[in-house]
Design an enzyme around this catalytic site. Structure first.
Site, short mmCIF file in Angstrom:
data_model
loop_
_atom_site.label_atom_id
_atom_site.label_comp_id
_atom_site.label_asym_id
_atom_site.label_seq_id
_atom_site.Cartn_x
_atom_site.Cartn_y
_atom_site.Cartn_z
N ASP A 96 -24.75 20.39 25.06
CA ASP A 96 -24.16 19.09 25.37
C ASP A 96 -25.15 17.97 25.04
O ASP A 96 -24.82 17.02 24.34
CB ASP A 96 -23.70 19.01 26.84
CG ASP A 96 -24.78 19.36 27.86
OD1 ASP A 96 -25.88 19.82 27.47
OD2 ASP A 96 -24.52 19.19 29.07
N ASP A 99 -32.41 16.67 26.14
CA ASP A 99 -33.11 15.61 26.86
C ASP A 99 -34.63 15.85 26.74
O ASP A 99 -35.23 15.43 25.76
CB ASP A 99 -32.61 15.62 28.31
CG ASP A 99 -33.17 14.50 29.16
OD1 ASP A 99 -33.73 13.55 28.61
OD2 ASP A 99 -33.04 14.57 30.40
N ASN A 102 -36.86 21.04 27.03
CA ASN A 102 -37.46 22.25 27.64
C ASN A 102 -36.49 23.43 27.69
O ASN A 102 -36.88 24.57 27.42
CB ASN A 102 -37.98 21.94 29.04
CG ASN A 102 -39.17 21.00 28.99
OD1 ASN A 102 -39.90 20.97 28.00
ND2 ASN A 102 -39.38 20.23 30.04
N THR A 103 -35.23 23.16 28.04
CA THR A 103 -34.25 24.26 28.10
C THR A 103 -34.12 24.91 26.73
O THR A 103 -34.21 26.14 26.60
CB THR A 103 -32.85 23.73 28.52
OG1 THR A 103 -33.00 22.91 29.67
CG2 THR A 103 -31.90 24.86 28.81
N LEU A 104 -33.96 24.08 25.71
CA LEU A 104 -33.75 24.63 24.37
C LEU A 104 -34.97 25.35 23.84
O LEU A 104 -34.84 26.38 23.17
CB LEU A 104 -33.36 23.52 23.40
CG LEU A 104 -31.87 23.29 23.31
CD1 LEU A 104 -31.58 22.16 22.36
CD2 LEU A 104 -31.14 24.56 22.85
N LYS A 127 -30.81 12.85 23.04
CA LYS A 127 -31.39 11.75 23.83
C LYS A 127 -32.91 11.80 23.74
O LYS A 127 -33.52 12.81 24.04
CB LYS A 127 -30.92 11.89 25.29
CG LYS A 127 -31.32 10.73 26.16
CD LYS A 127 -30.53 10.67 27.47
CE LYS A 127 -31.14 11.53 28.55
NZ LYS A 127 -30.42 11.39 29.84
N ASP A 155 -22.06 16.35 33.26
CA ASP A 155 -21.83 16.12 34.68
C ASP A 155 -22.94 15.31 35.34
O ASP A 155 -24.04 15.17 34.82
CB ASP A 155 -21.77 17.46 35.42
CG ASP A 155 -23.16 18.09 35.56
OD1 ASP A 155 -23.84 18.26 34.52
OD2 ASP A 155 -23.58 18.37 36.70
N ARG A 161 -17.14 16.07 34.57
CA ARG A 161 -17.04 16.84 33.32
C ARG A 161 -15.68 16.66 32.66
O ARG A 161 -15.53 16.78 31.46
CB ARG A 161 -17.24 18.34 33.60
CG ARG A 161 -18.64 18.72 34.07
CD ARG A 161 -18.80 20.24 33.99
NE ARG A 161 -19.90 20.74 34.79
CZ ARG A 161 -21.17 20.80 34.38
NH1 ARG A 161 -21.49 20.37 33.18
NH2 ARG A 161 -22.11 21.27 35.16
P1 IMP Z 1 -33.51 19.46 28.89
O1 IMP Z 1 -33.34 19.08 27.44
O2 IMP Z 1 -34.20 20.77 29.10
O3 IMP Z 1 -34.18 18.36 29.66
O4 IMP Z 1 -32.13 19.68 29.62
C1 IMP Z 1 -30.94 19.24 29.14
C2 IMP Z 1 -29.90 19.42 30.21
O5 IMP Z 1 -30.05 18.41 31.23
C3 IMP Z 1 -28.54 19.21 29.63
O6 IMP Z 1 -27.97 20.42 29.15
C4 IMP Z 1 -27.78 18.58 30.79
O7 IMP Z 1 -27.21 19.59 31.62
C5 IMP Z 1 -28.82 17.82 31.57
N1 IMP Z 1 -28.84 16.38 31.18
C6 IMP Z 1 -29.85 15.70 30.59
N2 IMP Z 1 -29.52 14.41 30.38
C7 IMP Z 1 -28.26 14.25 30.85
C8 IMP Z 1 -27.35 13.12 30.91
O8 IMP Z 1 -27.60 12.00 30.46
N3 IMP Z 1 -26.13 13.39 31.48
C9 IMP Z 1 -25.77 14.61 31.97
N4 IMP Z 1 -26.59 15.68 31.92
C10 IMP Z 1 -27.82 15.51 31.38
MG MG Z 2 -25.93 19.50 33.64
#
Ligand code: IMP
Ligand code: MG
Length: 171
Positions: A96, A99, A102-104, A127, A155, A161
């Site tokens: 989705d 950000d 870290n998850t990816l 983002k 969400d 969602r």
């Molecule tokens: P990251 O890239 O590991 O920080 O995590 C990304 C996850 O954080 C996404 O898959 C979303 O579930 C959540 N997330 C980050 N930014 C947003 C936002 O602006 N709106 C909703 N969820 C977000």
């Molecule tokens: Mg989320």
């Protein structure tokens, strides 16, 4: 008072998802494409994207969350691992929003251990503001400098969602 400010319309989403589907169809011609959607946020994007891809492909779902904890590399916990054997497959992770990254980055490390032929990332939103881990995003529908958005699968505390378009959330 919570405010939802319209940011990306249904029409704009549709146009971008169509374009991305067309690009993927051309780029993966003759390959063993697997779209691997990351739960839960990608479920609506994945459902629309798969219908814009005109070449044969498989679909899988991955449930994952990452936490940095004490380890700088980040650890990953799975609520659902892939069902398809990804060895030799051309895996496209469908997210989705990227950000911090870290998850990816944790997910990429795990998928790599399964010996896919290739692995790339497709995200609805890229983002930039809080990026901590450098991530090579092959396909992104929209870029966003900062803010927190909801709708079209995204969400806030599991709500919003279902909104058909994307909104800026002001708390
Ligand atoms: P990251 O890239 O590991 O920080 O995590 C990304 C996850 O954080 C996404 O898959 C979303 O579930 C959540 N997330 C980050 N930014 C947003 C936002 O602006 N709106 C909703 N969820 C977000
Ligand atoms: Mg989320």
């Amino acid at each position: 008072m919570t405010q939802l400010i319209p940011m990306i319309s249904q029409k704009e989403i549709k146009t971008q998802v169509q374009k991305t589907g067309r690009r993927i169809s051309a780029d993966y011609e003759g390959k063993k494409l697997v779209l691997a959607g990351v739960l839960k946020g990608a479920f609506i994007f994945l459902a629309d994207l798969t219908r814009e891809i005109t070449i044969d492909h498989e679909i899988d779902l991955i449930g994952a969350s990452s936490y940095s904890g004490t380890s700088s590399t980040g650890e990953i916990t799975f609520t659902k691992k892939p069902d398809i054997n990804l060895e030799g497959k051309d895996v496209l992770l469908v997210e989705d929003i990227v950000d911090t990254g870290n998850t990816l980055s944790a997910l990429l490390k795990y998928i790599n251990t399964l010996n896919p032929a290739s692995i790339k990332i497709c995200t609805l939103i890229n983002k930039h503001e809080r990026r901590e881990t450098e991530i090579d995003v092959a396909y992104s529908c929209f870029t966003l400098e900062k803010g927190f958005i909801v709708g079209y699968g995204l969400d806030y505390n599991e709500l919003y969602r279902n909104l058909p378009a994307i909104f800026d959330l002001k708390l």
